[in-house]
Design an enzyme around this catalytic site. Structure first.
Site, PDB file in Angstrom:
ATOM      1  N   ASP A  34      -0.281  -7.240   1.576  1.00  0.00           N
ATOM      2  CA  ASP A  34       0.359  -6.016   1.966  1.00  0.00           C
ATOM      3  C   ASP A  34       1.820  -6.228   2.059  1.00  0.00           C
ATOM      4  O   ASP A  34       2.468  -5.571   2.967  1.00  0.00           O
ATOM      5  CB  ASP A  34      -0.274  -5.177   3.044  1.00  0.00           C
ATOM      6  CG  ASP A  34      -0.172  -3.752   2.859  1.00  0.00           C
ATOM      7  OD1 ASP A  34       0.518  -3.037   1.889  1.00  0.00           O
ATOM      8  OD2 ASP A  34      -0.285  -3.122   4.011  1.00  0.00           O
ATOM      9  N   HIS A  39       0.805  -1.214  -0.028  1.00  0.00           N
ATOM     10  CA  HIS A  39      -0.032   0.069   0.129  1.00  0.00           C
ATOM     11  C   HIS A  39       0.721   1.392  -0.208  1.00  0.00           C
ATOM     12  O   HIS A  39       0.152   2.484  -0.113  1.00  0.00           O
ATOM     13  CB  HIS A  39      -1.081   0.054   1.142  1.00  0.00           C
ATOM     14  CG  HIS A  39      -0.474   0.385   2.537  1.00  0.00           C
ATOM     15  ND1 HIS A  39      -0.137  -0.452   3.516  1.00  0.00           N
ATOM     16  CD2 HIS A  39      -0.319   1.659   3.077  1.00  0.00           C
ATOM     17  CE1 HIS A  39       0.257   0.012   4.562  1.00  0.00           C
ATOM     18  NE2 HIS A  39       0.149   1.641   4.253  1.00  0.00           N
ATOM     19  N   SER A  49       4.265   2.644   8.118  1.00  0.00           N
ATOM     20  CA  SER A  49       4.063   1.573   7.223  1.00  0.00           C
ATOM     21  C   SER A  49       5.053   1.007   6.171  1.00  0.00           C
ATOM     22  O   SER A  49       5.908   1.752   5.849  1.00  0.00           O
ATOM     23  CB  SER A  49       2.846   2.171   6.018  1.00  0.00           C
ATOM     24  OG  SER A  49       1.856   2.052   6.673  1.00  0.00           O
ATOM     25  N   GLY A  50       4.974  -0.006   5.932  1.00  0.00           N
ATOM     26  CA  GLY A  50       6.398  -0.683   5.293  1.00  0.00           C
ATOM     27  C   GLY A  50       7.224  -1.010   5.880  1.00  0.00           C
ATOM     28  O   GLY A  50       8.317  -1.982   5.717  1.00  0.00           O
TER      29      GLY A  50
END
Lengths: 230, 555
Positions: A85, A42, A180-181
């Site tokens: 994801d 994402h 995120s990530g």
């Protein structure tokens, strides 16, 4: 990172900053090989072109003024084929591995982190007023078994088998937007192993709403295969 | 345990006066010595694998103090550990010493106040030990004893049955063998990941007793449950009856504390309903403004009445959810009884390195994991291991929380582990470098992404269990004996045949037993059976940052 604390500079040497081509940080990632970074799919929604992104390694501050900084363009983006994801970024060239840039270990295939294991997340994301903005923050909390995490009062069945939960049930500390990530690492047998990729949550640091992370051990075959064939 | 009929505790030693020593080749031989002991009733034995020494003892951990000792393992006969009866309990060897009505038992070797018909001398096989309840005459109502009450010659002891299948409270202590769910699904073994992948690993959660495929309650659910063997049903609750009030397995009645609290305040049953900052407590049975699972139904034995401060979940002090939507919960201000100090100081210690100097007596870091990855037991806790290394006994040793410490001048910081089978272990800490290195560490250009630890060639990491290099000289310069040789030292515990995956080739130093101090070998010096080797640490590998993280706390 909400709560937690500012990390010791370069103590999480696999943490990378994923930036727009003009240098704005928006996601984290994990160096798992001199030329490969693990991140969240994402994080790559804004463009499918590798040239839209760049990766910074060896930095502690968001300003990235450290002399240890290594800046890389991307050669390739590989998203997990079934829509999970998790994604891989191939760097234009191998990073120079040193005391400030170092890969995290990958887990064994299908390994399930035992419930209650203390793990750590890091990132330059939102702090929601808990301080440390602009520097790499860290926080630690236990892994919560999916069975518990899927209870109605918690995430009510939203967590899939290829995801994992971690956090304090009472809230107060969590990963958040901008993390995120990035990595969720757990310490085992004298090394840090990246067990999760920061993915989603219901708000940040809310009680009974732990963070959800892509479960890396479910993707080890895909990671190995992708690196070998690319 | 690796010996049938015995429970093994690594790193433990008991100081029994009644003990015999033998030289044996294997742990099984030591067990045989215990099983055939004639000079006393052998209840346990201690085996030192490296030195192949064996001690048989008339005592066990229930009657004697247990001490730490490296390289030894305590093996206790299961029959002498059971605190319940099978059938009428003629084989009961537990330590209950009170009768049904609460009278204290008379010692079997005493003649006062009652002259016994059954004595240790007349019934040598009945284990009429101390004043423990026994059944030397096959009484159909189970174990009994002579009492210390001159008016009551003897009484039964009401020892619980081993086969009783019921739960107390929400069954977190349920250790029974029911393995079928309420809708008839067969439970999946806890040590299996099929058909359901899960994070309840019995070896990393030893204190949860995740045995076989029995229903358990490791997370404080309302009842025991299990994963099922049906691929379409991940888990389900088990239907286990609640023990009746008169059941002997009902937990001992707590002495409620109403006006003040001791320790963590688990017994607090007072009516304070205001937090330390003056907020009103939310009723435990309400779900607004805070939704939660600390309900009276889920914690049936914790007296979660009204909105009174309680400690149902081993927090540091009594607490409650608050009626202020912005404050989920807070501790309450309940007076401590007497001059008792508060439990473990919650203050986060200053940033400390993950290494120790000297023998680590001054180590004040926050590592709470052992070299094999086990979690440390809190120093203030006596379970699963009872011990005497308390804050009171060692006031200068900083025995806080479950942090690794070295209160007794051992060679490195250590802790008691939460694994009932491993009493203590050294901690996952390295010695701090004595001076800054003048040379650059080697740079690894192609770090391995392999999940298996690579076999190390000229250096070691951690305790060197994966070291496969050629070094074959001990720290004192003595040449190693080949692992397959039996001279000058005869041995059978560590041979290429017994440990085929440990790289016991030639006479190179290895660490087949995970010794915390690293690789070792049997030596060619007949006066020194074995010794450690000197092998350097390695450079960069994945997941091993040079700058150690501070690993701050989250709450």
């Amino acid at each position: 990172i909400v709560g937690g604390c500012v990390s010791k500079p370069h103590s999480w040497p696999w943490q990378i900053s994923l930036r727009t081509s003009n240098g704005i940080h928006f996601c984290g990632g994990t160096l798992i090989h001199p030329q490969w970074v693990l991140t969240a799919t994402h994080c790559l929604e804004r463009s499918s072109r590798p040239s839209a992104y760049k990766v910074l390694l060896g930095v502690h501050t968001e300003l990235a003024t450290e002399p240890s900084k290594q800046e890389m363009r991307l050669e390739k983006i590989v998203k997990e084929p079934n829509g999970a994801d998790i994604a891989l970024l191939k760097l234009e060239r191998p990073a120079l591995i040193n005391e400030k840039v170092q890969p995290a270990c990958l887990p064994e295939k299908d390994y399930i982190v035992p419930s209650g294991t203390e793990c750590y997340v890091t990132g330059w994301g939102e702090t929601q007023g808990t301080g440390g903005d602009g520097t790499l923050k860290e926080t630690g909390f236990p892994v919560i078994e999916n069975r518990v995490c899927n209870r109605p009062a918690y995430l009510n069945g939203r967590v899939k088998d290829h995801e994992m939960c971690a956090g304090n049930i009472e809230g107060g500390t969590d990963s958040c937007q901008g993390d995120s990530g990035g990595p969720l690492v757990c310490y085992a047998q004298n090394r840090f192993v990246v067990q999760g990729v920061t993915s989603w949550g219901l708000g940040c640091a809310n009680a009974m709403k732990p963070g959800v992370y892509a479960r890396v051990s479910k993707f080890v075959d895909w990671i190995d295969r992708t690196i070998k064939t690319n | 345990s690796d010996v049938e009929g015995y429970s093994k505790t690594e790193g433990a030693w008991i100081l029994s006066l009644n003990k015999r020593t033998y030289s044996v080749n294997t742990v099984a031989e030591c067990a045989t010595k215990c099983n055939t002991e004639t000079s006393f009733t052998c209840k346990s034995f201690i085996y030192n694998e490296k030195d192949q020494e064996c001690w048989t003892a008339a005592a066990n951990s229930k009657t004697d103090s247990v001490f730490r000792r490296s390289s030894t393992a305590l093996y206790e006969k299961n029959a002498y550990l059971l605190e319940c009866v099978n059938g009428i309990g003629t084989d009961y060897r537990g330590t209950k010493s009170k009768t049904n009505s609460g009278k204290i038992c008379q010692r079997w070797d005493s003649s006062y106040p009652h002259r016994p018909n059954f004595t240790p001398q007349s019934n040598p096989r009945a284990d009429l030990d101390s004043n423990f309840c026994r059944n030397p005459d096959g009484d159909s109502n189970g174990p009994w004893c002579y009492t210390t009450d001159a008016n009551t010659r003897w009484e039964h002891c009401n020892v619980p049955s081993c086969s009783e299948e019921c739960i107390v409270c929400n069954g977190v202590n349920y250790r029974g063998k029911i393995s079928t769910t309420e809708n008839g699904f067969t439970c999946q073994r806890w040590d299996s990941q099929k058909p359901h992948n899960h994070g309840y690993n019995p070896s990393t959660l030893p204190q949860k007793y995740l045995e076989e495929n029995y229903c358990r309650n490791p997370d404080g659910d309302p009842r025991p449950w299990c994963f099922t063997t049906s691929p379409s049903k991940r888990w389900e609750f088990c239907s286990i009856p609640r023990c009746s009030k008169s059941s002997p397995t009902e937990p001992p009645t707590i002495i409620p504390e109403v006006d003040c609290v001791t320790n963590q305040g688990l017994a607090y049953r007072g009516t304070i309903a205001v937090t330390e900052t003056g907020k009103t407590c939310q009723s435990w049975s309400a779900q607004t403004p805070q939704t939660h699972n600390r309900t009276p139904q889920n914690y049936p034995c914790k007296d979660l009445d009204n909105n009174y401060c309680r400690n149902p979940d081993n927090e540091r002090r009594p607490w409650c959810y608050t009626t202020d939507p912005a404050t989920r919960w807070e501790y309450c201000n309940v007076t401590r009884c007497g001059n008792e100090a508060a439990p473990d100081d919650p203050v986060i210690p200053p940033d400390t390195e993950n290494c120790y100097e000297g023998n680590g007596s001054n180590y004040r870091g926050i590592t709470s994991e052992t070299i094999s990855g086990k979690k440390c037991q809190r120093w203030s806790s006596m379970t699963p291991h009872k011990h005497d290394k308390t804050q009171e006994a060692f006031p200068n040793a900083d025995l806080r929380r479950n942090w690794c410490r070295n209160p007794d001048g051992d060679q490195a910081p250590w802790c008691y582990t939460t694994d009932p089978a491993v009493r203590w272990e050294y901690c996952n800490l390295e010695k701090c470098p004595t001076k800054p290195s003048g040379t650059t560490r080697p740079i690894q250009q192609e770090p391995s992404t392999n999940t298996q630890t690579p076999a190390e060639r000229d250096c070691k990491t951690g305790n060197g269990e994966t070291y496969r290099g050629p070094t074959s000289v001990t720290v004192l310069g003595v040449t190693c004996q080949a692992w397959s040789a039996q001279t000058p030292h005869q041995h059978s515990s560590f041979t290429p045949e017994t440990h085929p995956t440990k790289g016991l080739e030639g006479n190179s130093c290895r660490n087949p037993d995970g010794d915390v101090n690293g690789p070792w070998c049997y030596t060619t010096d007949r006066n020194k059976k074995w010794d450690y080797c000197q092998i350097s640490d390695s450079g960069l590998e994945c997941g091993t940052p040079v700058v150690k993280p501070k690993r701050c706390f989250g709450r």
